[in-house]
Motif scaffolding. Structure first.
Motif, PDB file in Angstrom:
ATOM      1  N   LEU A  66      13.853  84.814  91.470  1.00 21.22           N
ATOM      2  CA  LEU A  66      13.701  83.393  91.790  1.00 21.22           C
ATOM      3  C   LEU A  66      14.540  83.042  93.014  1.00 21.22           C
ATOM      4  CD1 LEU A  66      13.819  81.798  88.241  1.00 21.22           C
ATOM      5  CD2 LEU A  66      11.917  81.709  89.833  1.00 21.22           C
ATOM      6  N   LEU A 112      12.746  83.938  95.955  1.00 20.62           N
ATOM      7  CA  LEU A 112      11.398  83.365  95.992  1.00 20.62           C
ATOM      8  C   LEU A 112      10.281  84.398  95.885  1.00 20.62           C
ATOM      9  CD1 LEU A 112      11.939  80.573  98.641  1.00 20.62           C
ATOM     10  CD2 LEU A 112      11.913  80.377  96.177  1.00 20.62           C
ATOM     11  N   THR A 153       8.186  81.914  91.727  1.00 23.31           N
ATOM     12  CA  THR A 153       8.363  80.473  91.868  1.00 23.31           C
ATOM     13  C   THR A 153       8.765  79.909  90.516  1.00 23.31           C
ATOM     14  OG1 THR A 153       6.540  80.579  93.410  1.00 23.31           O
ATOM     15  CG2 THR A 153       7.224  78.398  92.738  1.00 23.31           C
ATOM     16  N   GLU A 185      14.641  72.811  88.956  1.00 24.53           N
ATOM     17  CA  GLU A 185      14.659  73.010  90.409  1.00 24.53           C
ATOM     18  C   GLU A 185      15.781  73.940  90.842  1.00 24.53           C
ATOM     19  OE1 GLU A 185      14.745  69.021  91.895  1.00 24.53           O
ATOM     20  OE2 GLU A 185      16.913  68.889  91.644  1.00 24.53           O
ATOM     21  N   VAL A 197      13.567  73.876  95.788  1.00 25.48           N
ATOM     22  CA  VAL A 197      12.351  74.573  95.380  1.00 25.48           C
ATOM     23  C   VAL A 197      11.997  74.100  93.974  1.00 25.48           C
ATOM     24  CG1 VAL A 197      11.252  76.806  95.095  1.00 25.48           C
ATOM     25  CG2 VAL A 197      13.223  76.592  96.607  1.00 25.48           C
ATOM     26  N   SER A 256       8.505  73.773  90.979  1.00 28.09           N
ATOM     27  CA  SER A 256       7.382  74.596  90.535  1.00 28.09           C
ATOM     28  C   SER A 256       6.230  74.564  91.536  1.00 28.09           C
ATOM     29  CB  SER A 256       6.903  74.127  89.165  1.00 28.09           C
ATOM     30  OG  SER A 256       6.583  72.755  89.234  1.00 28.09           O
ATOM     31  N   GLU A 257       6.295  73.647  92.502  1.00 22.35           N
ATOM     32  CA  GLU A 257       5.248  73.603  93.520  1.00 22.35           C
ATOM     33  C   GLU A 257       5.361  74.761  94.500  1.00 22.35           C
ATOM     34  OE1 GLU A 257       4.397  69.563  94.716  1.00 22.35           O
ATOM     35  OE2 GLU A 257       4.035  69.672  92.550  1.00 22.35           O
ATOM     36  N   GLY A 258       6.548  75.345  94.570  1.00 17.35           N
ATOM     37  CA  GLY A 258       6.745  76.439  95.509  1.00 17.35           C
ATOM     38  C   GLY A 258       6.972  75.928  96.919  1.00 17.35           C
ATOM     39  N   ILE A 298       9.483  79.912 102.994  1.00 20.36           N
ATOM     40  CA  ILE A 298       9.946  81.103 102.281  1.00 20.36           C
ATOM     41  C   ILE A 298      10.573  82.082 103.268  1.00 20.36           C
ATOM     42  CG2 ILE A 298       9.185  83.151 101.002  1.00 20.36           C
ATOM     43  CD1 ILE A 298       7.127  81.431  99.608  1.00 20.36           C
TER      44      ILE A 298
END
Lengths: 294, 277
Positions: free
Chosen positions: A56, A59, A62, A67, A75, A77-79, A85
């Motif tokens: 995590l 990255l 995700t 957060e 970051v 859960s939407e990424g 990145i």
């Protein structure tokens, strides 16, 4: 409020997250902060979620919930977009478990150059970075060798040099010592310690070897996807019971002292290194001898 | 040991041919091949043969090694010679032998000899110019560099070169792995060396399956590791190693071009005898 380099707030991750029913929760409600320049060991037995945590931070995965703030970038859960990145990965490098599966080129120095080449570093600077990185891990004389002829520890040091040449601020070692022999493990942990001490590199070492974790300045113990303990090696290793419950062993010396304390001997809590334990037991015996107890 | 296999048969050295720019060597090989196939008469063949001997001397690779490169094509060579010998007819010059259905003409003998010479020279020349004196990785880089104009046509030249590099990197690793698996299977009683050919092929299945599984795992790991090192394809990448052309590269280019010109001239002006058209 001082901003931290890495901060997790209620971070959670589930594998197979598409279908709620058979999702496997790997991490649940993790909150922690990591500052720049820390040397942290993340301990846990197999399947505890420690590698997931590392993935995590880089990255590769995700977050599913909560957060994660990486150097000021949040970051969820939407990424993030690919470019974002990319920016994070410039700052946070990662060394993996299998030394064979992370070397790309057929010549050591070209492999070290792979990362900075991707960043578009100009050639003169590339040369300098590669030479410096190889010198830092003590592999200069192998610059023109083929990676497959090196030992495991040497390969892993080349992999570290490859990350160093990208000049990150933090390196995550995802069980980078697990496939090495004792000598190779010593080589790699020595490099970690030196990077932290001399270059103020933030080092996250994910491992299940107690002796290696004891070299860090802070230990985070993960069990069943949750943080079990978080503190200095002394603090963590003196909590023998929770460690045993998590399926982890304390260093043998610490465990011996713990057993002796349970039997009523007057010994200090929190000895982690072999030296400390020997000294503690020695002074106990000496005291007893002086009092003619033995 | 399987792992002793050297890929591409590179022989380390520091001869002139070793030091030439790999891109130039590819171009020179193309010129060399053109010269060999353009040669039409005895003079030209003699010329290419001398040029090839000079190349071998320049490479400082032992003659034994060089001749060994011909061995794998020996059967093809003999076959081509026989074909040329027996099936050249029509205006084939003097009839040398007429026995049962076999008719051998003078022309056929020459054709067979020249064809054999061509093939031998071709193999030796390209081995000495490219495979013996250039590392596989330098070759890959050179191919990428020479093909880079194709990027304009959206042909993924960089990706192709990256795949080659990774393949070269992993061949020794996979050979090691194969050995490990073979030993593991032998320890469980597998037999790879006896029985009919079908039996032996079947015995390979328990090696191939674990090898494939682990290769896929490696591929996943490597892809993740490459992404973590900010790999985003060839765009905006710099390179540590850059080849630069030196005077020696241009001198060789001029010499080779002169050689080709010589052959073209020789074909036209020096029809020594009427060896064959």
């Amino acid at each position: 409020m001082a901003s931290h380099f890495i901060e997790a707030r209620g971070l959670g991750f589930s594998y197979d997250a598409e279908s709620e029913s058979d999702a496997v929760v790997a991490l649940d409600d993790i909150s922690l902060t990591i500052d720049e320049g820390e040397y942290i060991a993340i301990l846990g037995h197999n399947g505890s979620g420690k590698s997931t945590l590392a993935k995590l931070f880089n990255l590769i995965l995700t977050p599913s919930r909560g957060e994660l703030i990486l150097d000021g970038k949040t970051v969820t859960s939407e990424g993030l977009s690919d470019d974002e990145i990319y920016e994070i990965r410039k700052k946070i490098g990662m060394v993996f478990q299998n030394p064979d599966n992370q070397l790309v080129a057929t010549v050591v120095e070209e492999d070290v150059a792979f990362g900075p080449e991707n960043l578009g570093v100009p050639r003169e600077e590339l040369r300098r970075r590669v030479d410096e990185a190889l010198a830092t891990v003590g592999m200069t004389e192998y610059a023109r060798h083929a990676p497959h002829k090196l030992s495991g520890g040497q390969k892993q040091r080349v992999a570290i040099a490859g990350v160093l040449a990208m000049m990150p601020r933090c390196i995550i070692f995802d069980e980078s010592t697990a496939m090495l022999d004792p000598l190779g493990r010593r080589e790699v942990t020595d490099v970690m310690e030196r990077l932290n001490r001399e270059q103020n590199m933030t080092v996250l070492h994910i491992t299940h070897y107690m002796e290696e974790a004891a070299r860090a300045s802070r230990i985070i113990v993960i069990s069943d996807g949750k943080i079990l303990l978080d503190g200095t090696p002394k603090e963590v290793f003196s909590s023998v019971e929770p460690l045993l419950a998590a399926g982890l062993e304390t260093p043998q010396g610490t465990e011996l002292i713990h057993e002796l304390r349970m039997l009523g001997f007057d010994l200090p809590k929190g000895c982690t290194t072999v030296g400390e334990c020997t000294d503690a037991i020695f002074s106990l015996f000496k005291e007893k001898k002086d009092n003619n107890d033995v | 040991m399987l792992s002793d296999i050297t890929l591409g048969q590179y022989f380390p050295g520091s001869s002139l041919l070793h030091r030439l720019d790999p891109r130039m060597k590819i171009i020179l090989s193309a010129l060399y091949m053109a010269a060999i196939f353009l040669a039409k008469n005895a003079f030209c063949h003699l010329f290419t043969a001398i040029a090839t001997v000079l190349l071998v001397l320049l490479s400082r690779i032992s003659l034994r090694v060089v001749l060994r490169s011909v061995r794998p094509i020996l059967y093809v060579l003999i076959f081509t010679m026989l074909l040329n010998l027996f099936f050249t007819s029509a205006d084939g010059g003097r009839l040398l032998l007429d026995f049962w259905v076999i008719r051998i003409y003078e022309e056929g003998v020459y054709r067979a000899l020249f064809m054999a010479l061509r093939v031998v020279l071709l193999v030796i020349g390209v081995s000495v110019l490219l495979t013996y004196t250039t590392t596989p990785i330098a070759l890959t880089d050179a191919i990428e560099s020479l093909l880079s104009p194709l990027k304009l046509l959206r042909i993924p030249v960089h990706e192709f070169a990256m795949m080659m590099t990774i393949a070269l990197r992993f061949i020794p690793t996979l050979i090691e792995e194969t050995e490990k698996i073979m030993n593991a299977q032998k320890a469980r009683g597998a037999d790879f060396t006896s029985g009919s050919i079908f039996r032996r092929v079947r015995a390979l299945v328990p090696i191939l399956i674990p090898l494939f599984v682990s290769s896929f795992q490696r591929a996943i790991d490597l892809a993740t590791a490459m992404e973590c090192r900010c790999y985003r394809g060839g765009k905006g990448r710099t390179k540590l190693v850059r080849y630069t052309l030196h005077a020696r590269d241009f001198v060789m280019l001029v010499l080779f071009a002169l050689g080709v010109a010589m052959i073209v001239f020789g074909n036209l002006r020096l029809p020594i005898g009427r060896l064959y058209s």
